[in-house]
Design a protein around this motif. Sequence first.
Motif, PDB file in Angstrom:
ATOM      1  N   PRO A 112       0.755  -1.243   0.214  1.00 61.29           N
ATOM      2  CA  PRO A 112       0.157  -0.011  -0.175  1.00 61.29           C
ATOM      3  C   PRO A 112       0.836   1.295   0.047  1.00 61.29           C
ATOM      4  N   GLU A 116       0.570   3.986  -2.923  1.00 58.63           N
ATOM      5  CA  GLU A 116       0.422   5.380  -2.776  1.00 58.63           C
ATOM      6  C   GLU A 116       1.183   6.498  -3.284  1.00 58.63           C
ATOM      7  N   LEU A 127       4.483   9.764   4.299  1.00 60.21           N
ATOM      8  CA  LEU A 127       3.527   8.793   4.468  1.00 60.21           C
ATOM      9  C   LEU A 127       3.958   7.872   5.771  1.00 60.21           C
ATOM     10  N   SER A 129       2.788   4.216   7.989  1.00 60.38           N
ATOM     11  CA  SER A 129       2.015   3.007   8.208  1.00 60.38           C
ATOM     12  C   SER A 129       1.040   3.186   9.487  1.00 60.38           C
ATOM     13  N   ASP A 169      -7.932   5.481   6.139  1.00 59.84           N
ATOM     14  CA  ASP A 169      -6.806   6.564   5.989  1.00 59.84           C
ATOM     15  C   ASP A 169      -6.904   7.772   6.914  1.00 59.84           C
ATOM     16  N   LYS A 218      -0.024  11.625   5.166  1.00 60.40           N
ATOM     17  CA  LYS A 218      -1.033  10.729   5.088  1.00 60.40           C
ATOM     18  C   LYS A 218      -0.795   9.439   5.669  1.00 60.40           C
ATOM     19  N   ILE A 220      -1.547   5.632   5.890  1.00 65.65           N
ATOM     20  CA  ILE A 220      -2.252   4.399   5.146  1.00 65.65           C
ATOM     21  C   ILE A 220      -2.631   3.268   6.018  1.00 65.65           C
ATOM     22  N   SER A 223      -1.610  -0.525   5.304  1.00 65.22           N
ATOM     23  CA  SER A 223      -0.078  -0.822   5.774  1.00 65.22           C
ATOM     24  C   SER A 223       0.085  -0.808   7.383  1.00 65.22           C
TER      25      SER A 223
END
Length: 297
Positions: A112, A116, A127, A129, A169, A218, A220, A223
Amino acid sequence: MAVNIEKHKGNTHPEAVFSIMIPSWNNLAYLQLCINSIRKHSAFQHEIIVHINEGKDGSLDWVKAQPDISYSYSSENVGVCYALNSCRTLAQTDYLLYINDDMYVCPDWDTPLLKEIQAIGHKYFFLSSTAIEIKAQSSCSIEKNFGTSIDSFQEEKLLQQFSAIPFQDWQGATWPPNVVHKDIWDLAGGYSIEFSPGMYSDPDFSMKLWQLGVRLFKGIEKSRVYHFGSISVKRVKRNKGYYTFIAKWGITSGTLSKYYLRRGEKFDGPLVQKQIPATVQLKNLFKRCWNALVQHH
């Protein structure tokens, strides 16, 4: 204290996607569990880089015996900031991923994140997890107990259940595991050593990215990692990062989290800074002035 760091380059797979950077301080059993989970549960090849602080528990000897691991080493505990910056100098991929040694990655955790990144199509992102924790540190984490230590770790139960726990998310990527493009890391100057051994270095790094123009912070949800919970932090003498952050940025880290990053809210696109209420601005001003007065005396 002089910071003396040794470095050794391991065998990096030519198709490695992430440079996974792991600071570790006399935490061999958790480090082994973390790295074994990466080897077992990753969909792609990655470069693994470990910084060993002290290594009196056998962790230095163990990483030396792993041909696929690059490592740096300091005979004293130099903290997270120096450790990560040292790992960066050994990294060979475009994407730098920081993970704690007391984390266990769940199957297909990396897919993921890579999807992304490919969908974003530019470098200005940060990003994270999603961590499953015994006691959730914030609304960014899933609260579920699969064991408080390696001895009580319910690995099979985690593997059976982790993907079915509902989540979404989220806004406000800050804490590890996190991934950033190497060019953005370098522009930001890595992790700031004035926060050594490391408390509040995470929000500071996010603030530096914000200043660079990053607006995509972001989390995710697909993940996922299991986090045993700050195993090393409980042993270290903490720096006064809260006040260092205020002195550096003029606001509290809480203001950054709530009004800039909107940490933990449902993800709804790139961030736009919220208007900070006058009362919050006054509190920040008071804390900034009070901190300056205390430091002066």
